[in-house]
Design an enzyme around this catalytic site. Sequence first.
Site, PDB file in Angstrom:
ATOM      1  CE  LYS A 110     -98.061  89.617  21.078  1.00 38.27           C
ATOM      2  NZ  LYS A 110     -99.377  89.383  20.485  1.00 38.27           N
ATOM      3  CE  LYS A 192     -98.665  90.660  28.968  1.00 36.29           C
ATOM      4  NZ  LYS A 192     -99.492  91.071  27.939  1.00 36.29           N
ATOM      5  CE  LYS A 195    -103.409  84.044  24.807  1.00 36.43           C
ATOM      6  NZ  LYS A 195    -104.850  84.171  24.803  1.00 36.43           N
TER       7      LYS A 195
HETATM    8  P1  TYM Z   1    -105.316  88.986  24.943  1.00 40.94           P
HETATM    9  O1  TYM Z   1    -105.897  87.848  24.167  1.00 40.94           O
HETATM   10  O2  TYM Z   1    -103.843  89.041  25.104  1.00 40.94           O
HETATM   11  O3  TYM Z   1    -105.956  89.030  26.380  1.00 40.94           O
HETATM   12  C1  TYM Z   1    -107.358  89.033  26.592  1.00 40.94           C
HETATM   13  C2  TYM Z   1    -107.677  89.929  27.774  1.00 40.94           C
HETATM   14  O4  TYM Z   1    -106.988  89.483  28.949  1.00 40.94           O
HETATM   15  C3  TYM Z   1    -106.265  90.544  29.533  1.00 40.94           C
HETATM   16  N1  TYM Z   1    -105.035  90.014  30.144  1.00 40.94           N
HETATM   17  C4  TYM Z   1    -104.713  90.128  31.438  1.00 40.94           C
HETATM   18  N2  TYM Z   1    -105.344  90.706  32.473  1.00 40.94           N
HETATM   19  C5  TYM Z   1    -104.741  90.644  33.686  1.00 40.94           C
HETATM   20  N3  TYM Z   1    -103.556  90.022  33.915  1.00 40.94           N
HETATM   21  C6  TYM Z   1    -102.878  89.431  32.898  1.00 40.94           C
HETATM   22  N4  TYM Z   1    -101.714  88.808  33.125  1.00 40.94           N
HETATM   23  C7  TYM Z   1    -103.461  89.468  31.583  1.00 40.94           C
HETATM   24  N5  TYM Z   1    -103.069  88.990  30.388  1.00 40.94           N
HETATM   25  C8  TYM Z   1    -104.043  89.338  29.513  1.00 40.94           C
HETATM   26  C9  TYM Z   1    -105.953  91.479  28.384  1.00 40.94           C
HETATM   27  O5  TYM Z   1    -105.710  92.793  28.842  1.00 40.94           O
HETATM   28  C10 TYM Z   1    -107.222  91.390  27.552  1.00 40.94           C
HETATM   29  O6  TYM Z   1    -108.205  92.262  28.041  1.00 40.94           O
HETATM   30  N6  TYM Z   1    -105.286  92.928  21.800  1.00 40.94           N
HETATM   31  C11 TYM Z   1    -106.120  92.154  22.696  1.00 40.94           C
HETATM   32  C12 TYM Z   1    -107.375  91.618  22.058  1.00 40.94           C
HETATM   33  C13 TYM Z   1    -108.217  92.610  21.332  1.00 40.94           C
HETATM   34  C14 TYM Z   1    -109.127  93.519  21.906  1.00 40.94           C
HETATM   35  C15 TYM Z   1    -109.721  94.222  20.819  1.00 40.94           C
HETATM   36  C16 TYM Z   1    -109.495  93.829  23.220  1.00 40.94           C
HETATM   37  C17 TYM Z   1    -108.264  92.765  19.972  1.00 40.94           C
HETATM   38  N7  TYM Z   1    -109.180  93.728  19.682  1.00 40.94           N
HETATM   39  C18 TYM Z   1    -110.674  95.217  21.010  1.00 40.94           C
HETATM   40  C19 TYM Z   1    -110.451  94.836  23.415  1.00 40.94           C
HETATM   41  C20 TYM Z   1    -111.030  95.503  22.322  1.00 40.94           C
HETATM   42  C21 TYM Z   1    -105.319  90.952  23.221  1.00 40.94           C
HETATM   43  O7  TYM Z   1    -104.391  90.519  22.598  1.00 40.94           O
HETATM   44  O8  TYM Z   1    -105.848  90.383  24.349  1.00 40.94           O
END
Ligand code: TYM
Length: 328
Positions: A110, A192, A195
């Site tokens: 990032k 990966k 968005k």
């Molecule tokens: P975020 O919003 O980027 O993504 C949400 C969830 O989707 C999964 N993910 C994927 N899985 C497979 N292939 C992909 N290309 C892919 N892109 C995203 C992510 O691994 C995630 O599980 N930091 C986290 C949000 C968060 C969180 C937490 C998660 C904040 N606090 C506490 C668990 C526990 C995030 O930005 O997810």
Amino acid sequence: MRILSGIQPTGSMHIGNYLGAAKQWLKLQEDHECFFMVVDLHALTVAQNPASFSKETKEKIVELLAIGLRPETCTLFLQSSVKEHAELAWIFNTITPVSELERMTQFKDKSKKHKQNINAGLLTYPALMAADILLYKTEGVPVGKDQEQHIELTRTIARKFNTTYGQTFAEPKSLIQPEGAKIMSLIDPTKKMSKSDGEANYLSLFEEPESIQKKIMRATTDKGKDIKYNPDKKPGISNLMTIFSLFANMPMKKVEQKFHGKGYAQFKKSLADLLVKELEPLRRKKQELLQRDLYIQEILRQGQRKASSVAQDTMKEVRKKVGLLSLE
Ligand code: TYM
């Protein structure tokens, strides 16, 4: 087992989010105590437009309901509605070495992407995530592969807190799917699906049928013409096969057999048809729920109440252990 996970509010939920994380949530909510939240505080680490931010946040709750999260069985809430997240994050910031934070892959990525806005929040993001998880004394965190490093750091923070202030937190484990934990970009299958990359890279769960067809037919494939699963040598077709296998609920071997002797174009056409069929009900449900503003608000209030009551208990214990002067 107590479960917690979260998703960022901005951008539409894509099939990577779904196959890597949210699909697990649907199963887990049936027989575990689950907390799922939209992490609006985390999203502020990149610049947001205040006018559209709250709308997008609400829309993400709608999307979670549309895919089948059931507020009767799980606690669905907004991160910022429970103030203890920010409070515990601050305490964790004081026990987390900067060097640990600087090592995080997401921080490095990032920082490269948002060179004009490398803010302190981007660096301390994992301390907030550790607070999200440990506030609920969570045991299992269902996520995609990209979040594994943050959960590892959450365990380190839990240990550090326990050794500094006395046993308080158990170490949570990440729950990562054997398939679909890292869905790749449709354009560059070595990266990966995300968005924050251009539209053509990802497929929204709520994409219009014509757009699904277009994006899948244009997805990058590899040299050769066999429909063979080999992520190292054929990352493009293997990624599409993973998506097919998971949406069709068909083991990979069977997918290979089904498309034996057929070309990429024919396979892509079948995948696009499958996605149009599977995603249509979700899109319809989302449209319906977008009209139900009062219902959404009630769910969020109820979620806030349930989450707050657990979070407040943990913070009471933490404040006491840390030695913050109590005014009660
Ligand atoms: P975020 O919003 O980027 O993504 C949400 C969830 O989707 C999964 N993910 C994927 N899985 C497979 N292939 C992909 N290309 C892919 N892109 C995203 C992510 O691994 C995630 O599980 N930091 C986290 C949000 C968060 C969180 C937490 C998660 C904040 N606090 C506490 C668990 C526990 C995030 O930005 O997810």
